[in-house]
Write a protein that holds these residues in place. Structure first.
Motif, PDB file in Angstrom:
ATOM      1  N   ARG A  47       0.840  -1.196   0.000  1.00  0.00           N
ATOM      2  CA  ARG A  47       0.000   0.000   0.000  1.00  0.00           C
ATOM      3  C   ARG A  47       0.877   1.250   0.000  1.00  0.00           C
ATOM      4  N   ASP A  59      -4.998   5.905  -2.383  1.00  0.00           N
ATOM      5  CA  ASP A  59      -5.463   5.947  -0.992  1.00  0.00           C
ATOM      6  C   ASP A  59      -4.360   6.329  -0.005  1.00  0.00           C
ATOM      7  N   ARG A  68      -3.544  10.317  -3.990  1.00  0.00           N
ATOM      8  CA  ARG A  68      -4.924  10.171  -3.524  1.00  0.00           C
ATOM      9  C   ARG A  68      -5.593   8.964  -4.168  1.00  0.00           C
ATOM     10  N   THR A  81      -2.264   9.064   2.312  1.00  0.00           N
ATOM     11  CA  THR A  81      -2.777  10.094   3.209  1.00  0.00           C
ATOM     12  C   THR A  81      -1.863  11.305   3.325  1.00  0.00           C
TER      13      THR A  81
END
Length: 306
Positions: free
Chosen positions: A76, A111, A108, A113
């Motif tokens: 991620r 995902d 973005r 931050t």
């Protein structure tokens, strides 16, 4: 997979990852860098879950492609990275925002931050040629502070990301004095730090002291160490950052400073979730060098409880 050593506290507020930088990646394209697929394969194999985007264009910029490539490796994305020259004032805003928006949109879409914001270099990191004065004027400091606040506000409003400013060697935000000057001049709700433990030590700072003094301003961590012997030579000879990296000034933990366990524990004591992304500047490097280091570093951090 090594377990924490006996008695080591569990550092459960730290989300450990790595970055293309730890694979010797500094540029979107460079024949001396490993292919992005190899980076993704090896960072996953070394046991990291989180990665950064690195230089925009190194990893695929099509979100669908990047999402598929990361997901099938169990990875991620925590953040994207941009360089800025906001101390030059409103004249550079449009060009700055064009680049920031590009990176922020991809971050973005993945995902992420955060957006890591690195100030521009005051001297060329290869030739040591001074690009501008080492010290900012009062007016330039004002532009830096107001520009960072504007950037933070607009990135949050348009992309839902938080910016974290990265103190960096050979930039105007480097030493304890300059880091605290920026913090004191900016809104704490908008501008927080990406504390890079290696760069801060390179510039004479104490990471544990900074965390304990400005804990509410620490929004992100880069874990890195410097070799004090090489650093002494770098400072004595006025070596610019690029050649210093080639000398090996940034070294594999736990071989350098600062000691990481006290930094990790101080960060844990803040009581907030923080990304702790490993970065070991080593551009350029042989293609087979990064993975063993990344693997050993992940094992070391696990032994510390992270």
């Amino acid at each position: 997979m090594s377990a924490p050593r006996t008695g080591a506290p569990v550092l459960d507020r730290l989300r450990v990852g790595s970055a293309p930088d730890s694979w010797g990646v500094w540029f979107p394209e460079d024949e001396q860098q490993v292919h992005w697929r190899r980076f993704l394969d090896e960072v996953a194999e070394a046991g990291y879950e989180w990665i950064e985007l690195g230089p925009y264009g190194y990893l695929p910029t099509d979100p669908d492609v990047l999402r598929e490539e990361t997901a099938r490796r169990g990875l991620r994305v925590s953040a994207g990275t941009v360089f800025t020259s906001l101390h030059h004032g409103p004249a550079v805003w449009d060009a700055t925002w064009a680049h920031v928006a590009q990176v922020a949109a991809l971050a973005r879409a993945m995902d992420a931050t955060h957006l890591v914001v690195i100030p521009s270099f005051w001297r060329d990191d290869k030739t040591a040629r001074e690009l501008e004065p080492r010290e900012l004027t009062v007016e330039q400091w004002r532009h830096q502070a107001t520009g960072m606040e504007r950037l933070a506000r607009q990135v949050r409003e348009e992309y839902g990301l938080d910016i974290v400013v990265h103190p960096h060697a050979d930039t105007h935000i480097d030493t304890e004095e300059n880091v605290t000057r920026l913090l004191d001049a900016t809104d704490p709700d908008l501008v927080r730090l990406c504390l890079d433990t290696g760069h801060y030590a390179y510039c004479g700072g104490d990471s544990v002291k900074l965390i304990r003094t400005y804990g509410e301003r620490i929004g992100y961590l880069h874990l890195k160490q410097v070799d004090p012997r090489i650093l002494e030579d770098v400072h004595a000879n006025g070596t610019p950052f690029g050649p210093a990296v080639r000398q090996g000034v940034m070294c594999e933990p736990p071989r350098g400073v600062p000691e990481l366990p006290p930094v990790l524990h101080a960060a844990q004591e803040l009581g907030v979730d923080l990304f702790a992304i490993v970065e070991q500047d080593m551009y350029p490097c042989p293609a087979d060098q990064p993975f063993p280091i990344a693997d050993r570093t992940r094992r070391f951090l696990r032994s510390c409880g992270a």
